[in-house]
Design a protein around this motif. Sequence first.
Motif, mmCIF file in Angstrom:
data_model
loop_
_atom_site.group_PDB
_atom_site.id
_atom_site.type_symbol
_atom_site.label_atom_id
_atom_site.label_comp_id
_atom_site.label_asym_id
_atom_site.label_seq_id
_atom_site.Cartn_x
_atom_site.Cartn_y
_atom_site.Cartn_z
ATOM 1 N N THR A 43 0.855 -1.196 0.000
ATOM 2 C CA THR A 43 0.000 0.000 0.000
ATOM 3 C C THR A 43 0.891 1.246 0.000
ATOM 4 O OG1 THR A 43 -0.114 -0.088 2.426
ATOM 5 C CG2 THR A 43 -1.931 -1.115 1.188
ATOM 6 N N PRO A 44 1.674 1.445 -1.040
ATOM 7 C CA PRO A 44 2.669 2.527 -1.042
ATOM 8 C C PRO A 44 2.072 3.921 -0.912
ATOM 9 C CG PRO A 44 2.411 1.606 -3.254
ATOM 10 C CD PRO A 44 1.680 0.696 -2.316
ATOM 11 N N GLU A 45 0.784 4.077 -1.256
ATOM 12 C CA GLU A 45 0.163 5.404 -1.250
ATOM 13 C C GLU A 45 -0.342 5.827 0.124
ATOM 14 O OE1 GLU A 45 -3.259 2.616 -1.319
ATOM 15 O OE2 GLU A 45 -1.226 2.633 -2.182
ATOM 16 N N VAL A 46 -0.440 4.910 1.077
ATOM 17 C CA VAL A 46 -1.019 5.231 2.389
ATOM 18 C C VAL A 46 -0.004 6.028 3.222
ATOM 19 C CG1 VAL A 46 -2.046 4.309 4.494
ATOM 20 C CG2 VAL A 46 -2.441 3.162 2.299
ATOM 21 N N PRO A 47 -0.418 7.148 3.834
ATOM 22 C CA PRO A 47 0.507 7.941 4.652
ATOM 23 C C PRO A 47 1.037 7.146 5.839
ATOM 24 C CG PRO A 47 -1.463 9.214 4.129
ATOM 25 C CD PRO A 47 -1.742 7.794 3.711
ATOM 26 N N LEU A 48 2.265 7.424 6.212
ATOM 27 C CA LEU A 48 2.881 6.730 7.339
ATOM 28 C C LEU A 48 2.062 6.908 8.615
ATOM 29 C CD1 LEU A 48 5.239 5.184 8.652
ATOM 30 C CD2 LEU A 48 6.410 7.384 8.933
ATOM 31 N N GLY A 49 1.559 8.116 8.866
ATOM 32 C CA GLY A 49 0.772 8.352 10.072
ATOM 33 C C GLY A 49 -0.456 7.475 10.159
ATOM 34 N N ARG A 50 -1.120 7.255 9.023
ATOM 35 C CA ARG A 50 -2.309 6.402 9.021
ATOM 36 C C ARG A 50 -1.930 4.943 9.290
ATOM 37 N NH1 ARG A 50 -7.715 6.655 7.561
ATOM 38 N NH2 ARG A 50 -7.421 8.664 8.582
ATOM 39 N N VAL A 51 -0.837 4.485 8.700
ATOM 40 C CA VAL A 51 -0.396 3.101 8.924
ATOM 41 C C VAL A 51 -0.066 2.884 10.391
ATOM 42 C CG1 VAL A 51 1.442 1.439 8.441
ATOM 43 C CG2 VAL A 51 0.416 2.737 6.565
ATOM 44 N N VAL A 52 0.635 3.833 11.005
ATOM 45 C CA VAL A 52 1.000 3.715 12.422
ATOM 46 C C VAL A 52 -0.251 3.729 13.292
ATOM 47 C CG1 VAL A 52 2.138 4.897 14.336
ATOM 48 C CG2 VAL A 52 3.323 4.634 12.149
ATOM 49 N N ARG A 53 -1.217 4.568 12.941
ATOM 50 C CA ARG A 53 -2.458 4.606 13.715
ATOM 51 C C ARG A 53 -3.151 3.249 13.696
ATOM 52 N NH1 ARG A 53 -7.728 8.460 12.416
ATOM 53 N NH2 ARG A 53 -9.139 7.514 13.970
ATOM 54 N N ILE A 54 -3.143 2.580 12.541
ATOM 55 C CA ILE A 54 -3.777 1.266 12.453
ATOM 56 C C ILE A 54 -2.998 0.238 13.261
ATOM 57 C CG2 ILE A 54 -4.423 -0.602 10.881
ATOM 58 C CD1 ILE A 54 -4.737 1.567 8.701
ATOM 59 N N THR A 55 -1.673 0.324 13.238
ATOM 60 C CA THR A 55 -0.879 -0.706 13.904
ATOM 61 C C THR A 55 -1.007 -0.661 15.429
ATOM 62 O OG1 THR A 55 1.252 -1.866 13.721
ATOM 63 C CG2 THR A 55 1.343 0.460 14.251
ATOM 64 N N VAL A 56 -1.533 0.456 15.969
ATOM 65 C CA VAL A 56 -1.763 0.502 17.419
ATOM 66 C C VAL A 56 -3.255 0.472 17.759
ATOM 67 C CG1 VAL A 56 0.384 1.711 17.889
ATOM 68 C CG2 VAL A 56 -1.700 3.041 17.514
ATOM 69 N N ALA A 57 -4.118 0.312 16.748
ATOM 70 C CA ALA A 57 -5.565 0.266 16.997
ATOM 71 C C ALA A 57 -5.937 -1.045 17.681
ATOM 72 C CB ALA A 57 -6.325 0.402 15.675
ATOM 73 N N LEU A 58 -6.465 -0.954 18.875
ATOM 74 C CA LEU A 58 -6.762 -2.159 19.652
ATOM 75 C C LEU A 58 -8.060 -1.957 20.433
ATOM 76 C CD1 LEU A 58 -5.642 -4.976 20.386
ATOM 77 C CD2 LEU A 58 -4.536 -3.917 22.359
ATOM 78 N N PRO A 59 -9.223 -2.196 19.790
ATOM 79 C CA PRO A 59 -10.492 -2.091 20.510
ATOM 80 C C PRO A 59 -10.508 -3.023 21.722
ATOM 81 C CG PRO A 59 -10.854 -2.263 18.148
ATOM 82 C CD PRO A 59 -9.393 -2.554 18.384
ATOM 83 N N PRO A 60 -11.095 -2.617 22.833
ATOM 84 C CA PRO A 60 -11.875 -1.404 23.044
ATOM 85 C C PRO A 60 -11.065 -0.219 23.561
ATOM 86 C CG PRO A 60 -12.099 -2.798 24.956
ATOM 87 C CD PRO A 60 -11.196 -3.539 23.995
ATOM 88 N N PHE A 61 -9.725 -0.281 23.502
ATOM 89 C CA PHE A 61 -8.903 0.820 24.005
ATOM 90 C C PHE A 61 -8.719 1.906 22.945
ATOM 91 C CE2 PHE A 61 -7.454 -3.065 26.222
ATOM 92 C CZ PHE A 61 -7.855 -2.726 27.500
#
Length: 376
Positions: free
Chosen positions: A206-224
């Motif tokens: 996914t070369p077009e995805v911004p680094l900030g968005r990728v990092v946000r997903i990698t720490v996304a952990l519901p329900p936190f």
Amino acid sequence: MGPDPDIYNIKHGFERLDVVGQRLRNSVDLELLRHARRALLPLPLIDRGRRPSSDVFPPFRERPARAMMGKRVAVVASGGGGAAVAAIGAARAFEEAGLEPELICGCSGGGLFSSLWAAGLSAQEMVDFVLSWEPERYLDPQWLRFPRLVLTALRGFSGVMKGEAVEHLFEDRFGDLAVGELPIPFATIVYNADLGLIEYLGTHTTPEVPLGRVVRITVALPPFIEAVDVRGHLYVDGGVVELLPIQPVLDDGAFDHVFGLNFMLPERLTPDDISGWHRKPMGIVLASRELQQAYHVEFARRAQRELGDVLTIIDAADPRLCRGGWLMDLFIDRSRWPELIRTGYERTTAALKRLRRRPSGSTNGSIPSSPAPTRH
């Protein structure tokens, strides 16, 4: 009628037992509660904390890893919440060894901190950056939404924190830098919560995805921390399925050596021997934790068997620091990050030294090193 007695509900029952045990332990840990209150409900004037010192490393010392020169090297950083800040120490050890990875993979905290390495920051620049974070700059609880969520039976809810603060931190530092533009190729494992699929985001996929968005997903952990929308689907940290995301390395198939930075799995990928647990008071809680981590350990061991002598596991942090509420506490309390960074540096330096001394073809397995920081 209760839930069906299938294997998933049985496993969930064990997990609930582990949660109960952790809550009992955490309820008497006033320091953990104080850190959480300060980060999530800061009080003006009272909670103006001091920035940790960025004077973390000893003077730079060249320690060339001549046995690795000219070879293709990859780094895989496991999950581990705030303990994964030790990856920055590992980056410093690589700098002193004259090694630059040609691929960095990570998930969860390992993905967060190792992405800075992939973005081309030096280890000292990483230290300066992460120790400048104030809790309100990377934690964003949505307290005002709670009354409405209660009235709508939690429709639209997937996490207490939104995760935008982390994304904005990276946007402030790197602008709209996309993962396809990183100096070192990067990949992170994510879980498509809508379709129940593991996917990989990164330089090659996914070369077009911004680094900030990728990092946000990698720490996304519901329900936190809430799930993140990408292309119409909600994604969360892939560490919920696999804590040592080795697949991009296997897909490449041409690395001479792979270093796995472990922060959360048992040291040497060997769980504790809990024989006799059923005869101990609350032994079922102890067993429930072993069951919880069983598939993560097995996935890592399979990767170890498949890569063989190509893989070196470095236990860069004490996995006991990632148990229960302490996993989140290490993410909230930055005062411990310098110590964890130093430990990552020391353990990786020791691993590279021992690797250089070994004859070719005998580098498999975990490399034990100095003790991890103790909990205060």
